[in-house]
Structures are given as C-alpha cells and as structure tokens.
Design a protein around this motif. Sequence first.
Motif, PDB file in Angstrom:
ATOM      1  N   MET A  38       0.849  -1.175   0.000  1.00 32.41           N
ATOM      2  CA  MET A  38       0.000   0.000   0.000  1.00 32.41           C
ATOM      3  C   MET A  38       0.894   1.238   0.000  1.00 32.41           C
ATOM      4  SD  MET A  38      -2.585   1.406   2.999  1.00 32.41           S
ATOM      5  CE  MET A  38      -1.946   0.285   4.162  1.00 32.41           C
ATOM      6  N   PRO A  39       0.854   2.073  -1.022  1.00 30.20           N
ATOM      7  CA  PRO A  39       1.640   3.300  -1.062  1.00 30.20           C
ATOM      8  C   PRO A  39       1.146   4.297  -0.013  1.00 30.20           C
ATOM      9  CG  PRO A  39       0.836   2.716  -3.251  1.00 30.20           C
ATOM     10  CD  PRO A  39       0.143   1.829  -2.265  1.00 30.20           C
ATOM     11  N   LEU A  40       2.104   4.966   0.638  1.00 27.86           N
ATOM     12  CA  LEU A  40       1.768   5.966   1.655  1.00 27.86           C
ATOM     13  C   LEU A  40       2.525   7.254   1.382  1.00 27.86           C
ATOM     14  CD1 LEU A  40       2.083   3.795   4.882  1.00 27.86           C
ATOM     15  CD2 LEU A  40      -0.019   4.553   3.806  1.00 27.86           C
ATOM     16  N   SER A  41       1.993   8.370   1.859  1.00 24.25           N
ATOM     17  CA  SER A  41       2.684   9.647   1.706  1.00 24.25           C
ATOM     18  C   SER A  41       3.780   9.824   2.751  1.00 24.25           C
ATOM     19  CB  SER A  41       1.688  10.808   1.806  1.00 24.25           C
ATOM     20  OG  SER A  41       1.090  10.813   3.092  1.00 24.25           O
ATOM     21  N   ALA A  42       3.734   9.055   3.823  1.00 27.17           N
ATOM     22  CA  ALA A  42       4.741   9.170   4.883  1.00 27.17           C
ATOM     23  C   ALA A  42       6.072   8.634   4.370  1.00 27.17           C
ATOM     24  CB  ALA A  42       4.298   8.402   6.122  1.00 27.17           C
ATOM     25  N   ARG A  43       7.118   9.431   4.491  1.00 28.30           N
ATOM     26  CA  ARG A  43       8.432   9.027   3.986  1.00 28.30           C
ATOM     27  C   ARG A  43       9.221   8.210   4.999  1.00 28.30           C
ATOM     28  NH1 ARG A  43      10.803  14.152   0.638  1.00 28.30           N
ATOM     29  NH2 ARG A  43       9.030  14.376  -0.730  1.00 28.30           N
ATOM     30  N   ASN A  44       8.950   8.386   6.269  1.00 27.54           N
ATOM     31  CA  ASN A  44       9.714   7.705   7.304  1.00 27.54           C
ATOM     32  C   ASN A  44       9.115   6.334   7.587  1.00 27.54           C
ATOM     33  OD1 ASN A  44      11.491   9.947   7.736  1.00 27.54           O
ATOM     34  ND2 ASN A  44       9.768  10.966   8.728  1.00 27.54           N
ATOM     35  N   GLN A  45       9.639   5.331   6.889  1.00 33.78           N
ATOM     36  CA  GLN A  45       9.172   3.960   7.035  1.00 33.78           C
ATOM     37  C   GLN A  45      10.373   3.090   7.387  1.00 33.78           C
ATOM     38  OE1 GLN A  45       6.642   2.596   3.823  1.00 33.78           O
ATOM     39  NE2 GLN A  45       6.040   4.694   3.348  1.00 33.78           N
ATOM     40  N   LEU A  46      10.283   2.412   8.525  1.00 32.84           N
ATOM     41  CA  LEU A  46      11.382   1.588   9.005  1.00 32.84           C
ATOM     42  C   LEU A  46      10.955   0.128   9.058  1.00 32.84           C
ATOM     43  CD1 LEU A  46      12.439   3.884  11.973  1.00 32.84           C
ATOM     44  CD2 LEU A  46      13.517   3.743   9.740  1.00 32.84           C
ATOM     45  N   GLU A  47      11.714  -0.725   8.374  1.00 30.83           N
ATOM     46  CA  GLU A  47      11.458  -2.156   8.419  1.00 30.83           C
ATOM     47  C   GLU A  47      12.016  -2.701   9.727  1.00 30.83           C
ATOM     48  OE1 GLU A  47       9.874  -3.892   5.949  1.00 30.83           O
ATOM     49  OE2 GLU A  47       9.570  -1.980   4.922  1.00 30.83           O
ATOM     50  N   GLY A  48      11.319  -3.646  10.327  1.00 31.08           N
ATOM     51  CA  GLY A  48      11.813  -4.213  11.567  1.00 31.08           C
ATOM     52  C   GLY A  48      11.099  -5.499  11.939  1.00 31.08           C
ATOM     53  N   THR A  49      11.437  -5.968  13.128  1.00 31.81           N
ATOM     54  CA  THR A  49      10.873  -7.199  13.671  1.00 31.81           C
ATOM     55  C   THR A  49      10.329  -6.916  15.059  1.00 31.81           C
ATOM     56  OG1 THR A  49      12.541  -8.464  12.474  1.00 31.81           O
ATOM     57  CG2 THR A  49      11.385  -9.604  14.231  1.00 31.81           C
ATOM     58  N   VAL A  50       9.134  -7.417  15.342  1.00 31.21           N
ATOM     59  CA  VAL A  50       8.541  -7.215  16.668  1.00 31.21           C
ATOM     60  C   VAL A  50       9.400  -7.955  17.692  1.00 31.21           C
ATOM     61  CG1 VAL A  50       6.531  -7.624  18.131  1.00 31.21           C
ATOM     62  CG2 VAL A  50       6.213  -6.931  15.746  1.00 31.21           C
ATOM     63  N   LYS A  51       9.874  -7.211  18.681  1.00 33.66           N
ATOM     64  CA  LYS A  51      10.692  -7.786  19.743  1.00 33.66           C
ATOM     65  C   LYS A  51       9.827  -8.217  20.920  1.00 33.66           C
ATOM     66  CE  LYS A  51      14.811  -6.823  22.455  1.00 33.66           C
ATOM     67  NZ  LYS A  51      15.879  -5.845  22.690  1.00 33.66           N
ATOM     68  N   SER A  52       8.818  -7.386  21.231  1.00 31.98           N
ATOM     69  CA  SER A  52       7.911  -7.741  22.320  1.00 31.98           C
ATOM     70  C   SER A  52       6.599  -6.986  22.183  1.00 31.98           C
ATOM     71  CB  SER A  52       8.538  -7.435  23.686  1.00 31.98           C
ATOM     72  OG  SER A  52       8.722  -6.045  23.846  1.00 31.98           O
ATOM     73  N   VAL A  53       5.558  -7.558  22.795  1.00 32.90           N
ATOM     74  CA  VAL A  53       4.238  -6.923  22.855  1.00 32.90           C
ATOM     75  C   VAL A  53       3.755  -7.058  24.289  1.00 32.90           C
ATOM     76  CG1 VAL A  53       1.862  -6.935  22.021  1.00 32.90           C
ATOM     77  CG2 VAL A  53       3.712  -7.577  20.469  1.00 32.90           C
ATOM     78  N   LYS A  54       3.545  -5.913  24.948  1.00 32.36           N
ATOM     79  CA  LYS A  54       3.029  -5.911  26.318  1.00 32.36           C
ATOM     80  C   LYS A  54       1.656  -5.256  26.296  1.00 32.36           C
ATOM     81  CE  LYS A  54       7.610  -5.368  28.270  1.00 32.36           C
ATOM     82  NZ  LYS A  54       8.540  -4.410  28.881  1.00 32.36           N
ATOM     83  N   THR A  55       0.633  -6.000  26.681  1.00 34.11           N
ATOM     84  CA  THR A  55      -0.725  -5.473  26.628  1.00 34.11           C
ATOM     85  C   THR A  55      -1.202  -5.018  28.003  1.00 34.11           C
ATOM     86  OG1 THR A  55      -1.634  -7.691  26.873  1.00 34.11           O
ATOM     87  CG2 THR A  55      -1.371  -6.862  24.638  1.00 34.11           C
ATOM     88  N   GLY A  56      -1.975  -3.943  27.983  1.00 35.97           N
ATOM     89  CA  GLY A  56      -2.647  -3.455  29.169  1.00 35.97           C
ATOM     90  C   GLY A  56      -4.134  -3.676  29.007  1.00 35.97           C
ATOM     91  N   SER A  57      -4.936  -2.865  29.674  1.00 42.06           N
ATOM     92  CA  SER A  57      -6.384  -3.042  29.584  1.00 42.06           C
ATOM     93  C   SER A  57      -6.960  -2.494  28.278  1.00 42.06           C
ATOM     94  CB  SER A  57      -7.077  -2.390  30.780  1.00 42.06           C
ATOM     95  OG  SER A  57      -6.751  -1.020  30.848  1.00 42.06           O
ATOM     96  N   VAL A  58      -6.328  -1.456  27.719  1.00 40.05           N
ATOM     97  CA  VAL A  58      -6.815  -0.852  26.477  1.00 40.05           C
ATOM     98  C   VAL A  58      -5.703  -0.727  25.438  1.00 40.05           C
ATOM     99  CG1 VAL A  58      -7.838   1.236  25.455  1.00 40.05           C
ATOM    100  CG2 VAL A  58      -8.569   0.477  27.713  1.00 40.05           C
ATOM    101  N   MET A  59      -4.498  -0.380  25.889  1.00 41.72           N
ATOM    102  CA  MET A  59      -3.372  -0.114  24.997  1.00 41.72           C
ATOM    103  C   MET A  59      -2.314  -1.208  25.106  1.00 41.72           C
ATOM    104  SD  MET A  59      -4.194   2.726  23.492  1.00 41.72           S
ATOM    105  CE  MET A  59      -2.682   3.339  22.775  1.00 41.72           C
ATOM    106  N   ALA A  60      -1.454  -1.242  24.105  1.00 44.60           N
ATOM    107  CA  ALA A  60      -0.331  -2.179  24.096  1.00 44.60           C
ATOM    108  C   ALA A  60       0.941  -1.422  23.752  1.00 44.60           C
ATOM    109  CB  ALA A  60      -0.569  -3.282  23.079  1.00 44.60           C
TER     110      ALA A  60
END
Length: 69
Positions: A1-23
């Motif tokens: 999907m093309p985007l207008s945002a120029r700052n795009q960084l490829e990476g790998t998820v290192k961790s996901v910590k979930t709370g009650s609403v946000m992560a």
Amino acid sequence: MPLSARNQLEGTVKSVKTGSVMAEVVIDTQGQELVAAITIDSVDRLSLTEGKKVTAVIKATDVLVSTTD
C-alpha cells in the motif's frame, strides 16, 4: 500500500506488552529499538507477535535532532 509518509522503518517485533486498552510494541529496526503505543484492537487485527516482520510508519510534525558534541 503506497503511503505519503516518507519515514518507514522495516523491523521485527521484539515484544508486545498489553494493558487493559493499549499495548506497547517494541520493534527492532536493525539494532535500534522503536516503541509504539497502539490499541489492543490493532495488535489483534495485525496479528502482532514476537518475531513478526513489520513496517513502522512515522508521520510527525516534530522531529528533534541531537549531536554528540
């Protein structure tokens, strides 16, 4: 999907910590860590798990620049 945002960084998820609403999602982008706060809904919709390849898209009005001087 093309985007207008120029700052795009490829990476790998290192961790996901979930709370009650946000992560907190930590992404390793070639040795640098980027931390994103997103909704748990988004974590589920994107099936974010440790080791998943992702693209972090940064669209900001302010960017702070520092030197080592």
